[in-house]
Design an enzyme around this catalytic site. Sequence first.
Site, PDB file in Angstrom:
ATOM      1  N   ALA A  10       0.932  -1.362   0.079  1.00 36.10           N
ATOM      2  CA  ALA A  10       0.044  -0.250   0.036  1.00 36.10           C
ATOM      3  C   ALA A  10       0.689   1.151   0.122  1.00 36.10           C
ATOM      4  O   ALA A  10       0.479   2.557  -0.143  1.00 36.10           O
ATOM      5  CB  ALA A  10      -1.508   0.061   1.304  1.00 36.10           C
ATOM      6  N   GLY A  11       2.428   0.907   0.171  1.00 35.78           N
ATOM      7  CA  GLY A  11       3.197   2.037   0.419  1.00 35.78           C
ATOM      8  C   GLY A  11       2.855   3.199  -0.806  1.00 35.78           C
ATOM      9  O   GLY A  11       2.987   2.249  -2.437  1.00 35.78           O
ATOM     10  N   ARG A  15      10.779   7.496  -1.763  1.00 33.22           N
ATOM     11  CA  ARG A  15      11.791   7.821  -2.574  1.00 33.22           C
ATOM     12  C   ARG A  15      12.485   7.241  -3.577  1.00 33.22           C
ATOM     13  O   ARG A  15      13.446   7.766  -4.459  1.00 33.22           O
ATOM     14  CB  ARG A  15      12.848   7.479  -1.144  1.00 33.22           C
ATOM     15  CG  ARG A  15      13.024   7.733  -0.228  1.00 33.22           C
ATOM     16  CD  ARG A  15      13.219   6.876   0.782  1.00 33.22           C
ATOM     17  NE  ARG A  15      13.182   5.821   1.232  1.00 33.22           N
ATOM     18  CZ  ARG A  15      13.571   4.844   2.081  1.00 33.22           C
ATOM     19  NH1 ARG A  15      14.627   4.914   2.399  1.00 33.22           N
ATOM     20  NH2 ARG A  15      12.518   4.161   2.867  1.00 33.22           N
ATOM     21  N   GLY A  78       1.177   2.476   9.062  1.00 36.14           N
ATOM     22  CA  GLY A  78       2.623   1.348   9.237  1.00 36.14           C
ATOM     23  C   GLY A  78       1.901  -0.234   9.139  1.00 36.14           C
ATOM     24  O   GLY A  78       0.992  -0.250   8.774  1.00 36.14           O
ATOM     25  N   ARG A 332       8.548  -4.813 -37.874  1.00 31.09           N
ATOM     26  CA  ARG A 332       7.629  -4.068 -37.174  1.00 31.09           C
ATOM     27  C   ARG A 332       6.165  -5.466 -36.340  1.00 31.09           C
ATOM     28  O   ARG A 332       5.735  -6.360 -37.341  1.00 31.09           O
ATOM     29  CB  ARG A 332       6.705  -2.630 -37.555  1.00 31.09           C
ATOM     30  CG  ARG A 332       8.151  -1.527 -37.781  1.00 31.09           C
ATOM     31  CD  ARG A 332       7.192  -0.340 -38.726  1.00 31.09           C
ATOM     32  NE  ARG A 332       6.454   0.484 -38.171  1.00 31.09           N
ATOM     33  CZ  ARG A 332       5.641   1.013 -39.208  1.00 31.09           C
ATOM     34  NH1 ARG A 332       6.195   1.435 -39.757  1.00 31.09           N
ATOM     35  NH2 ARG A 332       4.746   1.786 -38.609  1.00 31.09           N
ATOM     36  N   TYR A 365      10.565  -0.999 -48.167  1.00 33.90           N
ATOM     37  CA  TYR A 365       9.741  -0.993 -47.278  1.00 33.90           C
ATOM     38  C   TYR A 365       8.763  -1.599 -47.496  1.00 33.90           C
ATOM     39  O   TYR A 365       8.110  -1.259 -48.796  1.00 33.90           O
ATOM     40  CB  TYR A 365       9.564   0.177 -46.560  1.00 33.90           C
ATOM     41  CG  TYR A 365       8.368   0.452 -46.070  1.00 33.90           C
ATOM     42  CD1 TYR A 365       8.046   0.730 -44.813  1.00 33.90           C
ATOM     43  CD2 TYR A 365       6.849   1.018 -46.458  1.00 33.90           C
ATOM     44  CE1 TYR A 365       6.962   0.300 -44.155  1.00 33.90           C
ATOM     45  CE2 TYR A 365       5.514   1.095 -45.411  1.00 33.90           C
ATOM     46  CZ  TYR A 365       5.432   0.862 -44.837  1.00 33.90           C
ATOM     47  OH  TYR A 365       4.377   0.578 -43.989  1.00 33.90           O
ATOM     48  N   ALA A 379      16.089  -4.266 -54.318  1.00 30.25           N
ATOM     49  CA  ALA A 379      16.519  -3.125 -53.799  1.00 30.25           C
ATOM     50  C   ALA A 379      16.061  -2.267 -54.176  1.00 30.25           C
ATOM     51  O   ALA A 379      15.286  -1.624 -55.282  1.00 30.25           O
ATOM     52  CB  ALA A 379      17.901  -3.259 -53.486  1.00 30.25           C
ATOM     53  N   ASN A 385       1.692   2.103 -49.800  1.00 25.32           N
ATOM     54  CA  ASN A 385       0.221   1.340 -48.894  1.00 25.32           C
ATOM     55  C   ASN A 385      -0.869   2.940 -48.055  1.00 25.32           C
ATOM     56  O   ASN A 385      -1.812   2.502 -47.695  1.00 25.32           O
ATOM     57  CB  ASN A 385       0.477   0.603 -47.311  1.00 25.32           C
ATOM     58  CG  ASN A 385       1.340   1.426 -46.202  1.00 25.32           C
ATOM     59  OD1 ASN A 385       2.486   2.121 -46.521  1.00 25.32           O
ATOM     60  ND2 ASN A 385       1.390   0.842 -45.096  1.00 25.32           N
ATOM     61  N   ALA A 422      12.847  -2.543 -63.048  1.00 24.20           N
ATOM     62  CA  ALA A 422      13.155  -1.969 -62.250  1.00 24.20           C
ATOM     63  C   ALA A 422      12.605  -0.211 -62.541  1.00 24.20           C
ATOM     64  O   ALA A 422      12.961   0.321 -64.086  1.00 24.20           O
ATOM     65  CB  ALA A 422      15.554  -2.213 -62.621  1.00 24.20           C
TER      66      ALA A 422
END
Length: 454
Positions: A10-11, A15, A78, A332, A365, A379, A385, A422
């Site tokens: 509960a504390g 600090r 306490g 991702r 990508y 490449a 998208n 290409a």
Amino acid sequence: MNCSAVILAAGKGVRMHSNYPKVVHRVAGTPMIVHVVNAVTEAGIEKITLVVGHQQELIKALFVGQEVNFANQAEQLGTGHALLQARDIVQDDDMILVTAGDTPLLQAQTLEALIKHHQQSQATATILSTRLNNPSGYGRIVRNENGVFLRIVEEKDATPDEKRINEINSGMYCFQVKEAFKALSALSSGNAQGEYYLTDILEILRQDRQRVEVLCLDAKEDIYGINNREQLAWAEKIMRQRINQELMLSGVTMIDPDSTYIDAGIKIGMDTTIYPSCIIEGNSRIGEGCEIGPGTRISDSIIGNHVSIENSRIKEARVGDNCTIGPYAYLRPQAVLETGVKVGDFVEIKKSTIGAGSKIPHLSYIGDAKLGQGVNVGAGTITCNYDGKNKWPTLLEDGVFIGSNTNLVAPVRIGAHAVTGAGSTITKDVPPQALGLERAEQKNILDWKSGKRD
């Protein structure tokens, strides 16, 4: 004997200088209160009560769907007052284990030893203690000349002689329930802190001729309580050493364990090698015979068998067997690589499935796409998208060959075994077996260097 556990959590943890409760701070990826609950569960205790107070909703959220009880300590008066809040939940139990929620290094075998000693000695209360070279900050175990327990004195209330005692109170106890709560009702807050100390009931029990036992174990790490960020970092280091040691003993090779950071609960198959400067976190799983790193971070991902990953970032992805990834690849969330896929340098894949045996060697990508089997992506290929409002899919069927520096403007489908030239910007579907080519006619201007212009 019916035994339950009460964990005091509960504390505020002032600090820590944090906006969050102390016990939700993570050690090796897991909140410290969860570490404690796991240790108690592994010790064989099924009924667990957490005494919560400050920002209790954050603590409760960690245990959604689990059979954990909660008692509210609205005012932090306490440890004795904290235990009183659990009375209605545990009053019908025979004995209780009481521990703190800020001891993430606690291990089940330590609790098992405490419970066993308590039961065998038939004590009303049993204290777990240990000896420290520097006992500063801990309550001291005070014994008489015959070594019999007298009381626990908190450091702020201790005399100079008592402060020299190196046997300290761990804050972990076993109690017989009825006798413990009877003694709790007699507590006073007449001490330096103005609090109701749980430790004071031990002297009350002893004066009432109840049996109070002390079990002293070499448990310096287990009882280590966290009060600030420095102590949190120390606990993190110890926890990760334990994790790495367990994995190495199970058949995982780590080139440099000191620079390898693996969260609690991670599963890694035998004969996998982890190179330096790797981070493996969350709910990740790694199969057998893999090579991971150096410099790789894997989060919440499933990695199959015999996978090689070098200097790459893998997040919420699934990687099949025999894949090769990196260097400097980024998978991702919702990236799925089926068996035998190659993802090379500076390739980013997002929310896409890459079919078995397909290759995306470099500088590409791939987003919101589905690639069939045996696809080769040249490449510099980009799946376009996003139109500024919506994300659109790209579909590359089996055996497609994408020429270098191709822009695939989604939504678009490239049929099985089709080829794109290409440098093309493909905006229309390409039929199976066809060549998709979009390229302006080349024009050569002669004598350009001489300054002559036609």
